[in-house]
Design a protein around this motif. Structure first.
Motif, PDB file in Angstrom:
ATOM      1  N   LEU A  40       0.821  -1.209   0.000  1.00 33.25           N
ATOM      2  CA  LEU A  40       0.000   0.000   0.000  1.00 33.25           C
ATOM      3  C   LEU A  40       0.854   1.256   0.000  1.00 33.25           C
ATOM      4  O   LEU A  40       0.537   2.235  -0.694  1.00 33.25           O
ATOM      5  CB  LEU A  40      -0.940  -0.007   1.208  1.00 33.25           C
ATOM      6  CG  LEU A  40      -1.955  -1.156   1.237  1.00 33.25           C
ATOM      7  CD1 LEU A  40      -2.782  -1.109   2.504  1.00 33.25           C
ATOM      8  CD2 LEU A  40      -2.858  -1.098   0.011  1.00 33.25           C
ATOM      9  N   GLY A  41       1.939   1.215   0.775  1.00 32.78           N
ATOM     10  CA  GLY A  41       2.833   2.370   0.784  1.00 32.78           C
ATOM     11  C   GLY A  41       3.430   2.640  -0.581  1.00 32.78           C
ATOM     12  O   GLY A  41       3.565   3.788  -0.993  1.00 32.78           O
ATOM     13  N   THR A  42       3.751   1.578  -1.302  1.00 36.21           N
ATOM     14  CA  THR A  42       4.330   1.719  -2.639  1.00 36.21           C
ATOM     15  C   THR A  42       3.305   2.273  -3.623  1.00 36.21           C
ATOM     16  O   THR A  42       3.608   3.169  -4.413  1.00 36.21           O
ATOM     17  CB  THR A  42       4.859   0.359  -3.135  1.00 36.21           C
ATOM     18  OG1 THR A  42       5.869  -0.106  -2.234  1.00 36.21           O
ATOM     19  CG2 THR A  42       5.438   0.470  -4.535  1.00 36.21           C
ATOM     20  N   ILE A  43       2.084   1.754  -3.594  1.00 39.73           N
ATOM     21  CA  ILE A  43       1.037   2.270  -4.479  1.00 39.73           C
ATOM     22  C   ILE A  43       0.758   3.738  -4.181  1.00 39.73           C
ATOM     23  O   ILE A  43       0.624   4.556  -5.098  1.00 39.73           O
ATOM     24  CB  ILE A  43      -0.253   1.444  -4.327  1.00 39.73           C
ATOM     25  CG1 ILE A  43      -0.050   0.028  -4.878  1.00 39.73           C
ATOM     26  CG2 ILE A  43      -1.420   2.117  -5.045  1.00 39.73           C
ATOM     27  CD1 ILE A  43      -1.242  -0.888  -4.678  1.00 39.73           C
ATOM     28  N   LEU A  44       0.689   4.083  -2.897  1.00 42.02           N
ATOM     29  CA  LEU A  44       0.365   5.454  -2.525  1.00 42.02           C
ATOM     30  C   LEU A  44       1.434   6.440  -2.973  1.00 42.02           C
ATOM     31  O   LEU A  44       1.125   7.582  -3.336  1.00 42.02           O
ATOM     32  CB  LEU A  44       0.143   5.552  -1.011  1.00 42.02           C
ATOM     33  CG  LEU A  44      -0.340   6.911  -0.489  1.00 42.02           C
ATOM     34  CD1 LEU A  44      -1.652   7.312  -1.166  1.00 42.02           C
ATOM     35  CD2 LEU A  44      -0.510   6.874   1.028  1.00 42.02           C
ATOM     36  N   GLN A  45       2.687   6.012  -2.964  1.00 41.59           N
ATOM     37  CA  GLN A  45       3.753   6.909  -3.420  1.00 41.59           C
ATOM     38  C   GLN A  45       3.558   7.323  -4.870  1.00 41.59           C
ATOM     39  O   GLN A  45       3.922   8.430  -5.259  1.00 41.59           O
ATOM     40  CB  GLN A  45       5.120   6.239  -3.230  1.00 41.59           C
ATOM     41  CG  GLN A  45       5.585   6.199  -1.789  1.00 41.59           C
ATOM     42  CD  GLN A  45       6.915   5.494  -1.614  1.00 41.59           C
ATOM     43  OE1 GLN A  45       7.467   4.926  -2.556  1.00 41.59           O
ATOM     44  NE2 GLN A  45       7.439   5.517  -0.404  1.00 41.59           N
ATOM     45  N   SER A  46       2.985   6.447  -5.684  1.00 36.80           N
ATOM     46  CA  SER A  46       2.659   6.827  -7.057  1.00 36.80           C
ATOM     47  C   SER A  46       1.364   7.634  -7.110  1.00 36.80           C
ATOM     48  O   SER A  46       1.302   8.720  -7.695  1.00 36.80           O
ATOM     49  CB  SER A  46       2.522   5.587  -7.950  1.00 36.80           C
ATOM     50  OG  SER A  46       3.764   4.971  -8.179  1.00 36.80           O
ATOM     51  N   LEU A  47       0.321   7.119  -6.462  1.00 37.28           N
ATOM     52  CA  LEU A  47      -1.001   7.724  -6.590  1.00 37.28           C
ATOM     53  C   LEU A  47      -1.052   9.147  -6.042  1.00 37.28           C
ATOM     54  O   LEU A  47      -1.722  10.019  -6.616  1.00 37.28           O
ATOM     55  CB  LEU A  47      -2.026   6.847  -5.866  1.00 37.28           C
ATOM     56  CG  LEU A  47      -3.505   7.154  -6.135  1.00 37.28           C
ATOM     57  CD1 LEU A  47      -3.819   6.994  -7.621  1.00 37.28           C
ATOM     58  CD2 LEU A  47      -4.389   6.232  -5.298  1.00 37.28           C
ATOM     59  N   ILE A  48      -0.325   9.414  -4.960  1.00 35.49           N
ATOM     60  CA  ILE A  48      -0.381  10.746  -4.346  1.00 35.49           C
ATOM     61  C   ILE A  48       0.197  11.818  -5.259  1.00 35.49           C
ATOM     62  O   ILE A  48      -0.116  13.001  -5.126  1.00 35.49           O
ATOM     63  CB  ILE A  48       0.343  10.737  -2.971  1.00 35.49           C
ATOM     64  CG1 ILE A  48       0.000  12.001  -2.170  1.00 35.49           C
ATOM     65  CG2 ILE A  48       1.848  10.626  -3.153  1.00 35.49           C
ATOM     66  CD1 ILE A  48      -1.456  12.139  -1.820  1.00 35.49           C
ATOM     67  N   MET A  49       1.025  11.409  -6.224  1.00 40.40           N
ATOM     68  CA  MET A  49       1.585  12.390  -7.149  1.00 40.40           C
ATOM     69  C   MET A  49       0.504  13.063  -7.985  1.00 40.40           C
ATOM     70  O   MET A  49       0.650  14.219  -8.385  1.00 40.40           O
ATOM     71  CB  MET A  49       2.611  11.725  -8.075  1.00 40.40           C
ATOM     72  CG  MET A  49       3.887  11.258  -7.397  1.00 40.40           C
ATOM     73  SD  MET A  49       4.826  12.582  -6.613  1.00 40.40           S
ATOM     74  CE  MET A  49       4.273  12.451  -4.913  1.00 40.40           C
ATOM     75  N   ALA A  50      -0.597  12.343  -8.241  1.00 35.94           N
ATOM     76  CA  ALA A  50      -1.700  12.943  -8.986  1.00 35.94           C
ATOM     77  C   ALA A  50      -2.213  14.175  -8.256  1.00 35.94           C
ATOM     78  O   ALA A  50      -2.608  15.171  -8.883  1.00 35.94           O
ATOM     79  CB  ALA A  50      -2.820  11.920  -9.190  1.00 35.94           C
ATOM     80  N   SER A  51      -2.211  14.121  -6.934  1.00 38.38           N
ATOM     81  CA  SER A  51      -2.688  15.246  -6.139  1.00 38.38           C
ATOM     82  C   SER A  51      -1.602  16.300  -5.933  1.00 38.38           C
ATOM     83  O   SER A  51      -1.788  17.469  -6.286  1.00 38.38           O
ATOM     84  CB  SER A  51      -3.166  14.735  -4.773  1.00 38.38           C
ATOM     85  OG  SER A  51      -3.563  15.811  -3.945  1.00 38.38           O
ATOM     86  N   ILE A  52      -0.472  15.882  -5.392  1.00 40.28           N
ATOM     87  CA  ILE A  52       0.588  16.839  -5.026  1.00 40.28           C
ATOM     88  C   ILE A  52       1.117  17.586  -6.248  1.00 40.28           C
ATOM     89  O   ILE A  52       1.157  18.817  -6.284  1.00 40.28           O
ATOM     90  CB  ILE A  52       1.744  16.107  -4.307  1.00 40.28           C
ATOM     91  CG1 ILE A  52       1.243  15.443  -3.017  1.00 40.28           C
ATOM     92  CG2 ILE A  52       2.885  17.082  -4.013  1.00 40.28           C
ATOM     93  CD1 ILE A  52       0.654  16.397  -2.021  1.00 40.28           C
ATOM     94  N   VAL A  53       1.537  16.833  -7.262  1.00 41.12           N
ATOM     95  CA  VAL A  53       2.119  17.467  -8.451  1.00 41.12           C
ATOM     96  C   VAL A  53       1.023  18.101  -9.307  1.00 41.12           C
ATOM     97  O   VAL A  53       1.249  19.133  -9.945  1.00 41.12           O
ATOM     98  CB  VAL A  53       2.948  16.460  -9.258  1.00 41.12           C
ATOM     99  CG1 VAL A  53       3.533  17.104 -10.509  1.00 41.12           C
ATOM    100  CG2 VAL A  53       4.072  15.884  -8.397  1.00 41.12           C
TER     101      VAL A  53
END
Length: 409
Positions: A40-53
């Protein structure tokens, strides 16, 4: 005179959606290769970029990347918060689609690039410092390099450096940053002494298929119109991916005795990454050669990481960094104006100077990314501590950083 074309607009909006899909697909691709306690931590590191970036892109990123030029280095902030970015086309970039569509399409590239970096230090970084790093990296590395090569007035663009869909802007920058990240973060606990086998290869293969699907939007859409260049780029992309996959498997079969599904996935992504800078400038035969080259060179690069002694967890350097570099060189060799009249001829079509131009671009982007990434990451490591504690690493990121688990026993 610029005029909106409904077909081009629909095409680019679909391509933007395809490229967006690549970010959660990347999360699946990476997550299948880590241990079950870090999924989950690995998936979130990718998915959160949609929001942050994505937020960063809307506020300042688009203006820095494509806004009015400042000395060839970066765009100014006159488009801050998308001020003045409306329905009218921008003739400098995409004269047949609304500028908002162009902005949205380019946003997806900005999102996936820092997400790609995460594979290098998977399973061992704290979430909060990672967020700060990704935001600063997007601002100080991605945005300027994007402007250099794709922005009107960008200094590398003015020197004639070409990058159709991100060999330099996306793959070389993330590959160099991944190397820095792996070196500064250090090896995973127990690296070289215990097994780090992928926990769910079907997940990785699903991610591979979705990434490949999205790559048609990534490369084909970079023509910025539904035209013959888009079709040519899509064909070259598919050819390079399938040839590289077969090449990687063949080498692995000879080298290790058996072909593997992980090898097939790695080879496909290597080919797709390597063709990215050249997709809209080369023909099918050149794409075959580029795919073959990608399968060989990237396989060797992944093997060599153990000899160099750094822990690039998911082979970002060997596949994306080396792939982007190799593809940029291949563009200098195989570019043909017969394929794209708006491009140039490469070495094998009578223009050796273009190869040197591409090499110049590689050095400029590589050195800048290396230095700035090192400064950003080192500063964050000193100020916040980039790596999780030994106890947290043993427990896994899912529990230690997010208080959840992917699987129940």
């Amino acid at each position: 005179m610029s005029q909106i074309n409904p077909g081009d607009t629909a095409f680019i909006l679909i391509c933007a959606a395809l490229v967006f899909l690549m970010t959660p697909a990347l999360g699946l691709f990476y997550a299948g290769m880590v241990r079950s306690k870090n999924v989950l931590g690995t998936i979130l590191q990718s998915l959160i970029m949609a929001s942050i970036v994505g937020i960063e892109w809307v506020i300042i990123g688009y203006s820095m990347s494509f806004g009015p030029d400042v000395h060839g280095f970066v765009g100014d902030l006159s488009w801050l918060g998308l001020k003045g970015v409306g329905m009218a086309p921008n003739p400098d970039y995409a004269p047949t689609i609304p500028q908002t569509a162009f902005m949205l399409y380019q946003c997806m590239f900005a999102i996936i690039t820092p997400a790609l970096i995460t594979g290098a230090f998977a399973e061992r970084v704290r979430f909060a410092p990672f967020i700060v790093f990704s935001l600063l990296w997007a601002i100080f590395v991605y945005n300027p390099v994007c402007h250099w090569i794709w922005g009107t007035g960008g200094w590398l663009k003015e020197k004639g450096v070409l990058d159709f869909a991100g060999g330099l802007v996306v793959h070389l920058t993330c590959g160099v940053a991944a190397l820095v990240g792996a070196l500064i973060t250090g090896k995973r606990k127990g690296y070289g002494k215990q097994s780090f086998a992928p926990h769910n290869l079907p997940m990785t293969l699903l991610g591979t298929g979705l990434l490949w699907f999205g790559w048609f939007g990534f490369n084909g859409g970079s023509a910025l119109a539904a035209n013959e260049i888009a079709a040519s780029a899509a064909v070259a992309t598919h050819i390079a991916g399938l040839v590289a996959m077969a090449t990687w498997l063949g080498i692995e079969w000879i080298h290790r005795g058996k072909p593997t599904t992980l090898g097939a996935a790695s080879g496909a992504i290597a080919g797709l990454a390597t063709i990215t800078p050249a997709a809209g400038f080369v023909g099918p035969v050149s794409a075959i050669i580029i795919g073959l080259t990608a399968g060989i060179i990237c396989y060797i690069a992944v093997i060599l990481k153990d000899k160099f002694g750094y822990d690039d967890s998911l082979d970002v350097v060997g596949i994306h960094g080396v792939g982007g570099l190799t593809g940029t060189i291949c563009l200098g060799l195989f570019a043909s104006k017969a394929i794209n009249p708006g491009g140039v001829n490469g070495l094998f079509f009578g223009n050796p100077q273009f190869l040197f131009t591409q090499l110049y671009g590689i050095v400029a982007v590589g050195v800048y990314t290396l230095v700035v990434t090192w400064i950003i990451m080192k500063a964050i490591d000193v100020a916040m501590g980039f790596r999780v504690s030994s106890e947290a690493e043993t427990e896994g990121l899912d529990l230690s950083e997010h208080s959840e688990t992917a699987y129940t026993s």
